[in-house]
Scaffold this motif. Structure first.
Motif, PDB file in Angstrom:
ATOM      1  N   UNK A   3       0.833  -1.207   0.000  1.00  0.00           N
ATOM      2  CA  UNK A   3       0.000   0.000   0.000  1.00  0.00           C
ATOM      3  C   UNK A   3       0.868   1.259   0.000  1.00  0.00           C
ATOM      4  N   UNK A   4       1.933   1.245   0.817  1.00  0.00           N
ATOM      5  CA  UNK A   4       2.827   2.401   0.878  1.00  0.00           C
ATOM      6  C   UNK A   4       3.545   2.618  -0.450  1.00  0.00           C
ATOM      7  N   UNK A   5       3.926   1.532  -1.118  1.00  0.00           N
ATOM      8  CA  UNK A   5       4.549   1.661  -2.435  1.00  0.00           C
ATOM      9  C   UNK A   5       3.596   2.309  -3.426  1.00  0.00           C
ATOM     10  N   UNK A   6       2.328   1.885  -3.405  1.00  0.00           N
ATOM     11  CA  UNK A   6       1.322   2.457  -4.303  1.00  0.00           C
ATOM     12  C   UNK A   6       1.145   3.945  -4.028  1.00  0.00           C
ATOM     13  N   UNK A   7       1.082   4.308  -2.747  1.00  0.00           N
ATOM     14  CA  UNK A   7       0.929   5.713  -2.364  1.00  0.00           C
ATOM     15  C   UNK A   7       2.126   6.537  -2.820  1.00  0.00           C
ATOM     16  N   UNK A   8       3.336   6.013  -2.621  1.00  0.00           N
ATOM     17  CA  UNK A   8       4.540   6.757  -3.034  1.00  0.00           C
ATOM     18  C   UNK A   8       4.597   6.931  -4.545  1.00  0.00           C
ATOM     19  N   UNK A   9       4.208   5.885  -5.289  1.00  0.00           N
ATOM     20  CA  UNK A   9       4.198   6.010  -6.751  1.00  0.00           C
ATOM     21  C   UNK A   9       3.206   7.075  -7.200  1.00  0.00           C
ATOM     22  N   UNK A  10       2.018   7.064  -6.597  1.00  0.00           N
ATOM     23  CA  UNK A  10       0.995   8.053  -6.957  1.00  0.00           C
ATOM     24  C   UNK A  10       1.471   9.458  -6.622  1.00  0.00           C
ATOM     25  N   UNK A  11       2.125   9.602  -5.480  1.00  0.00           N
ATOM     26  CA  UNK A  11       2.635  10.917  -5.076  1.00  0.00           C
ATOM     27  C   UNK A  11       3.721  11.396  -6.030  1.00  0.00           C
ATOM     28  N   UNK A  12       4.603  10.472  -6.430  1.00  0.00           N
ATOM     29  CA  UNK A  12       5.688  10.843  -7.351  1.00  0.00           C
ATOM     30  C   UNK A  12       5.140  11.255  -8.714  1.00  0.00           C
ATOM     31  N   UNK A  13       4.053  10.599  -9.139  1.00  0.00           N
ATOM     32  CA  UNK A  13       3.465  10.917 -10.448  1.00  0.00           C
ATOM     33  C   UNK A  13       2.622  12.189 -10.414  1.00  0.00           C
ATOM     34  N   UNK A  14       2.234  12.612  -9.239  1.00  0.00           N
ATOM     35  CA  UNK A  14       1.374  13.789  -9.086  1.00  0.00           C
ATOM     36  C   UNK A  14       2.147  15.036  -9.478  1.00  0.00           C
ATOM     37  N   UNK A  15       1.564  15.909 -10.305  1.00  0.00           N
ATOM     38  CA  UNK A  15       2.288  17.124 -10.689  1.00  0.00           C
ATOM     39  C   UNK A  15       2.507  18.034  -9.485  1.00  0.00           C
ATOM     40  N   UNK A  16       3.719  18.518  -9.372  1.00  0.00           N
ATOM     41  CA  UNK A  16       4.040  19.440  -8.284  1.00  0.00           C
ATOM     42  C   UNK A  16       3.766  20.871  -8.703  1.00  0.00           C
ATOM     43  N   UNK A  17       3.559  21.759  -7.744  1.00  0.00           N
ATOM     44  CA  UNK A  17       3.285  23.157  -8.075  1.00  0.00           C
ATOM     45  C   UNK A  17       4.494  23.833  -8.715  1.00  0.00           C
ATOM     46  N   UNK A  18       4.201  24.676  -9.711  1.00  0.00           N
ATOM     47  CA  UNK A  18       5.231  25.444 -10.418  1.00  0.00           C
ATOM     48  C   UNK A  18       4.947  26.929 -10.264  1.00  0.00           C
ATOM     49  N   UNK A  19       6.003  27.711 -10.281  1.00  0.00           N
ATOM     50  CA  UNK A  19       5.858  29.169 -10.166  1.00  0.00           C
ATOM     51  C   UNK A  19       4.887  29.676 -11.225  1.00  0.00           C
ATOM     52  N   UNK A  38       5.052  30.848  -6.161  1.00  0.00           N
ATOM     53  CA  UNK A  38       6.076  31.754  -6.691  1.00  0.00           C
ATOM     54  C   UNK A  38       7.447  31.088  -6.591  1.00  0.00           C
ATOM     55  N   UNK A  39       8.352  31.543  -7.444  1.00  0.00           N
ATOM     56  CA  UNK A  39       9.720  31.036  -7.405  1.00  0.00           C
ATOM     57  C   UNK A  39      10.398  31.541  -6.133  1.00  0.00           C
ATOM     58  N   UNK A  40      11.229  30.714  -5.563  1.00  0.00           N
ATOM     59  CA  UNK A  40      11.976  31.131  -4.382  1.00  0.00           C
ATOM     60  C   UNK A  40      12.972  32.205  -4.795  1.00  0.00           C
ATOM     61  N   UNK A  41      12.874  33.423  -4.223  1.00  0.00           N
ATOM     62  CA  UNK A  41      13.772  34.497  -4.645  1.00  0.00           C
ATOM     63  C   UNK A  41      15.244  34.196  -4.397  1.00  0.00           C
ATOM     64  N   UNK A  42      15.507  33.263  -3.489  1.00  0.00           N
ATOM     65  CA  UNK A  42      16.909  32.900  -3.220  1.00  0.00           C
ATOM     66  C   UNK A  42      17.422  31.870  -4.207  1.00  0.00           C
ATOM     67  N   UNK A  43      16.538  31.366  -5.066  1.00  0.00           N
ATOM     68  CA  UNK A  43      16.958  30.443  -6.120  1.00  0.00           C
ATOM     69  C   UNK A  43      17.175  29.019  -5.680  1.00  0.00           C
ATOM     70  N   UNK A  44      16.804  28.703  -4.450  1.00  0.00           N
ATOM     71  CA  UNK A  44      16.982  27.328  -3.988  1.00  0.00           C
ATOM     72  C   UNK A  44      15.803  26.944  -3.106  1.00  0.00           C
ATOM     73  N   UNK A  45      15.676  25.662  -2.848  1.00  0.00           N
ATOM     74  CA  UNK A  45      14.639  25.212  -1.939  1.00  0.00           C
ATOM     75  C   UNK A  45      13.265  25.125  -2.556  1.00  0.00           C
ATOM     76  N   UNK A  46      13.178  25.039  -3.887  1.00  0.00           N
ATOM     77  CA  UNK A  46      11.879  24.867  -4.527  1.00  0.00           C
ATOM     78  C   UNK A  46      11.081  26.145  -4.565  1.00  0.00           C
ATOM     79  N   UNK A  47       9.770  26.012  -4.481  1.00  0.00           N
ATOM     80  CA  UNK A  47       8.878  27.165  -4.598  1.00  0.00           C
ATOM     81  C   UNK A  47       8.390  27.611  -3.225  1.00  0.00           C
TER      82      UNK A  47
END
Length: 199
Positions: A121-137, A161-170
């Motif tokens: 079940x955890x493998x299925x959840x992780x796969x679904x999470x990985x396939x889920x589109x992440x937020x973009x700026x 929004x984009x991280x103004x420091x350029x690191x650490x994602x959005x």
């Protein structure tokens, strides 16, 4: 079994290699061999261990789970400790990789069956999470349930929004007040992403 601590890895290059060696041996009545293993986050060791009885040739492959503590700079010199469990006790740790689960032979023990099911079940959840589109700026994220932040404010809708420091994602900007927020494990939450209007 309790925790075992030691002051060296006995010549092994790391905790995984040490534990592989512990579960691989030959005795007059049985041979034991680690077929595949993984160390998750330097905290949990998972292994598919094969036992073959010498007298009958009976073969079984079961899962071993070890809780691991590894600190090469331990002040008292006890750099490595582990607590071993097998799947029949139903370990709480249930993120065993599929490549290990696929090697296990059938078993009747209820706790082991429940543990294997939780891992799948955890493998299925992780796969679904990985396939889920992440937020973009530039997008707007709309959560199914409002998120409450440490400043006491709650929002269902945030601008990405984009991280103004350029690191650490959005980062996420609150509507109206302009406050910036971080959201850890955002993909584990239920949301919709709205693209900015074209034009």
């Amino acid at each position: 079994m309790g925790w075992l601590y030691m002051q060296s890895l006995g010549g092994h290059s790391g905790p995984k290699q040490y534990l592989d060696a512990q579960f691989t041996y030959v005795r007059p009545e049985m041979t034991s061999k680690v077929l595949r293993s993984a160390l998750a986050g330097m905290r949990v060791y998972y292994a598919a261990v094969e036992h073959i009885r010498v007298d009958t040739g009976k073969r079984e492959v079961f899962a071993v789970v070890c809780l691991v503590r590894y600190n090469p700079r331990d002040k008292e010199g006890y750099i490595f400790g582990y607590k071993d469990l097998d799947e029949t006790v139903g370990p709480c740790e249930s993120d065993c990789p599929a490549a290990i689960l696929d090697l296990l032979t059938p078993i009747d023990a209820k706790h082991a069956l429940d543990w294997r099911a939780r891992c799948r079940d955890n493998l299925t959840t992780r796969r679904a999470r990985a396939a889920k589109p992440g937020p973009r700026a530039g997008q707007v994220i709309v959560f199914d349930e409002a998120l409450r932040f440490s400043n006491g404010l709650s929002f269902e809708r945030l601008e990405v929004i984009a991280n103004p420091r350029g690191s650490g994602g959005v980062l996420f900007r609150a509507p109206g007040c302009g406050g910036l927020y971080r959201i850890s494990n955002v993909k584990s939450r239920s949301y919709q992403l709205l693209d900015p209007p074209r034009g």
